[in-house]
Design a protein around this motif. Structure first.
Motif, PDB file in Angstrom:
ATOM      1  N   UNK A  99       0.830  -1.210   0.000  1.00  9.90           N
ATOM      2  CA  UNK A  99       0.000   0.000   0.000  1.00  9.90           C
ATOM      3  C   UNK A  99       0.857   1.250   0.000  1.00  9.90           C
ATOM      4  N   UNK A 100       1.907   1.243   0.812  1.00 10.66           N
ATOM      5  CA  UNK A 100       2.790   2.405   0.901  1.00 10.66           C
ATOM      6  C   UNK A 100       3.579   2.579  -0.397  1.00 10.66           C
ATOM      7  N   UNK A 101       4.090   1.479  -0.936  1.00  8.98           N
ATOM      8  CA  UNK A 101       4.870   1.551  -2.172  1.00  8.98           C
ATOM      9  C   UNK A 101       4.012   2.052  -3.336  1.00  8.98           C
ATOM     10  N   UNK A 102       2.766   1.561  -3.413  1.00  2.43           N
ATOM     11  CA  UNK A 102       1.853   2.025  -4.471  1.00  2.43           C
ATOM     12  C   UNK A 102       1.640   3.528  -4.360  1.00  2.43           C
ATOM     13  N   UNK A 103       1.360   3.998  -3.149  1.00  2.00           N
ATOM     14  CA  UNK A 103       1.117   5.429  -2.951  1.00  2.00           C
ATOM     15  C   UNK A 103       2.335   6.255  -3.342  1.00  2.00           C
ATOM     16  N   UNK A 104       3.523   5.763  -3.014  1.00  2.00           N
ATOM     17  CA  UNK A 104       4.740   6.503  -3.365  1.00  2.00           C
ATOM     18  C   UNK A 104       4.993   6.495  -4.867  1.00  2.00           C
ATOM     19  N   UNK A 105       4.744   5.358  -5.520  1.00  2.00           N
ATOM     20  CA  UNK A 105       4.886   5.304  -6.986  1.00  2.00           C
ATOM     21  C   UNK A 105       3.892   6.250  -7.651  1.00  2.00           C
TER      22      UNK A 105
END
Length: 346
Positions: A99-105
């Motif tokens: 979830x965090x990686x998606x938001x950062x991408x």
């Protein structure tokens, strides 16, 4: 750069109760993450699975530490530093990290004013169409669901199996969808010898491949099915992290990569390339989840051979819009907004 973060839990009713060999559910529990720099906001979501040791509660428990790490790094485009910072505070919990990686991408691509597939340098025309899943149910209801899916244009169907009615189910689905491409997923329900026997009659129905026919704890059984069965074998539960890929290359033909299993799109790209290097075909899969998660996976689709990205299509009402998928086509070229394209539905 200063970043601010927040998250919220969503309970999303499904259009129909969704069944696999391990059980069924009527709702999908997701946790949506937002990361903002004041001008742009990146959105992601976790769709935790108890089978992999995660629940909505565990996601909510670790997100404060993960998001604090993101705020310390302060740069959503520095994926290497972000991954290291998150690993310092949480080693497991891949759905939460996803979830965090998606938001950062999403945020990094928005800051560059680019759609995510362009940010990654990928060709939208290379994305395969997604399959649409027919979950386990009463045979006649599965036949009806198949007819409904065909009526709206889905040409590739994934059929959940793992019951005493498997022959009956496949016959009913094939009768309702005589021209569709069929794939089947047993979710670890068969023994190796059952799986080999089943592939013979599945091949007679024109099934393309069988997914996770035996338990992941039995790699020798997977190898037996691959060597003696009549169909290619895809590994899902057997293929979780990068460390699994070398063994999967010895026991299967296709690796099923999911953002929620490996920790997000940044890590998924590494798995895809490793699988390719190991001679595997690659499928990009998903959990039942909102477009806040599915949209990011869709932008990776140009890298793979098969897609199973219908997670948001199974919801009764998704609060987020994402990448359009008319008749199963992953229409990345129709995404007009930078980032993943995920946003609250109007």
């Amino acid at each position: 750069m200063s970043l601010a973060t927040e998250f919220e839990r969503l309970s999303l009713p499904l259009e129909h109760e969704f069944g696999i060999s391990r059980g069924s559910s009527a709702t999908a529990e997701n946790v949506v993450v937002r990361v903002t720099d004041g001008d742009h906001t990146g959105v992601g979501a976790a769709a935790p699975a108890a089978h992999y040791g995660e629940t909505p509660a565990t996601v909510e428990a670790v997100l404060p530490d993960l998001l604090a790490a993101v705020e310390r790094v302060g740069d959503p485009a520095n994926h290497q530093r972000l991954a290291a910072a998150m690993a310092d505070v949480v080693r497991d919990n891949p759905a939460a990290r996803a979830a965090v990686d998606i938001a950062c991408c999403d945020l990094a691509a928005k800051r560059a004013d680019m759609r995510l597939y362009r940010y990654w340098g990928l060709d939208p025309a290379s994305a395969p169409e997604t399959s649409f899943t027919i979950g386990l149910d009463d045979t006649e209801r599965m036949r009806a669901k198949t007819r409904d899916a065909v009526a709206v244009g889905y040409g590739t169907l994934k059929v959940k199996l793992g019951t005493s009615r498997d022959r009956e189910i496949v016959a009913a689905v094939r009768e309702a969808a005589p021209d569709a491409t069929l794939r089947v997923d047993a979710n670890e329900a068969w023994t190796p010898r059952e799986a080999v026997a089943n592939t013979a009659w599945l091949a007679d129905h024109g099934v393309e491949f069988v997914e996770q026919p035996v338990p992941a704890e039995n790699p020798d059984g997977m190898r037996f099915v691959r060597e003696h069965g009549a169909l290619p074998v895809a590994a899902d539960e057997s293929c979780v992290t990068l460390a699994d890929v070398s063994e999967v290359a010895e026991i299967a033909d296709i690796a099923n990569v999911k953002l929620m299993k490996c920790g997000g799109p940044s890590e998924a790209r590494r798995l895809i390339h490793a699988a390719r290097a190991g001679g595997l075909d690659v499928m990009l899969g998903c959990m039942v989840s909102t477009n806040a998660a599915i949209a990011a996976a869709a932008h990776l689709a140009p890298l793979v051979d098969y897609a199973d990205l219908d997670g948001s299509l199974l919801l009764a009402d998704d609060p987020y819009e994402g990448v359009p998928m008319p008749e199963g086509r992953i229409a990345l070229d129709a995404v007009e907004r930078p980032g993943t394209g995920a946003r609250l539905a109007e």
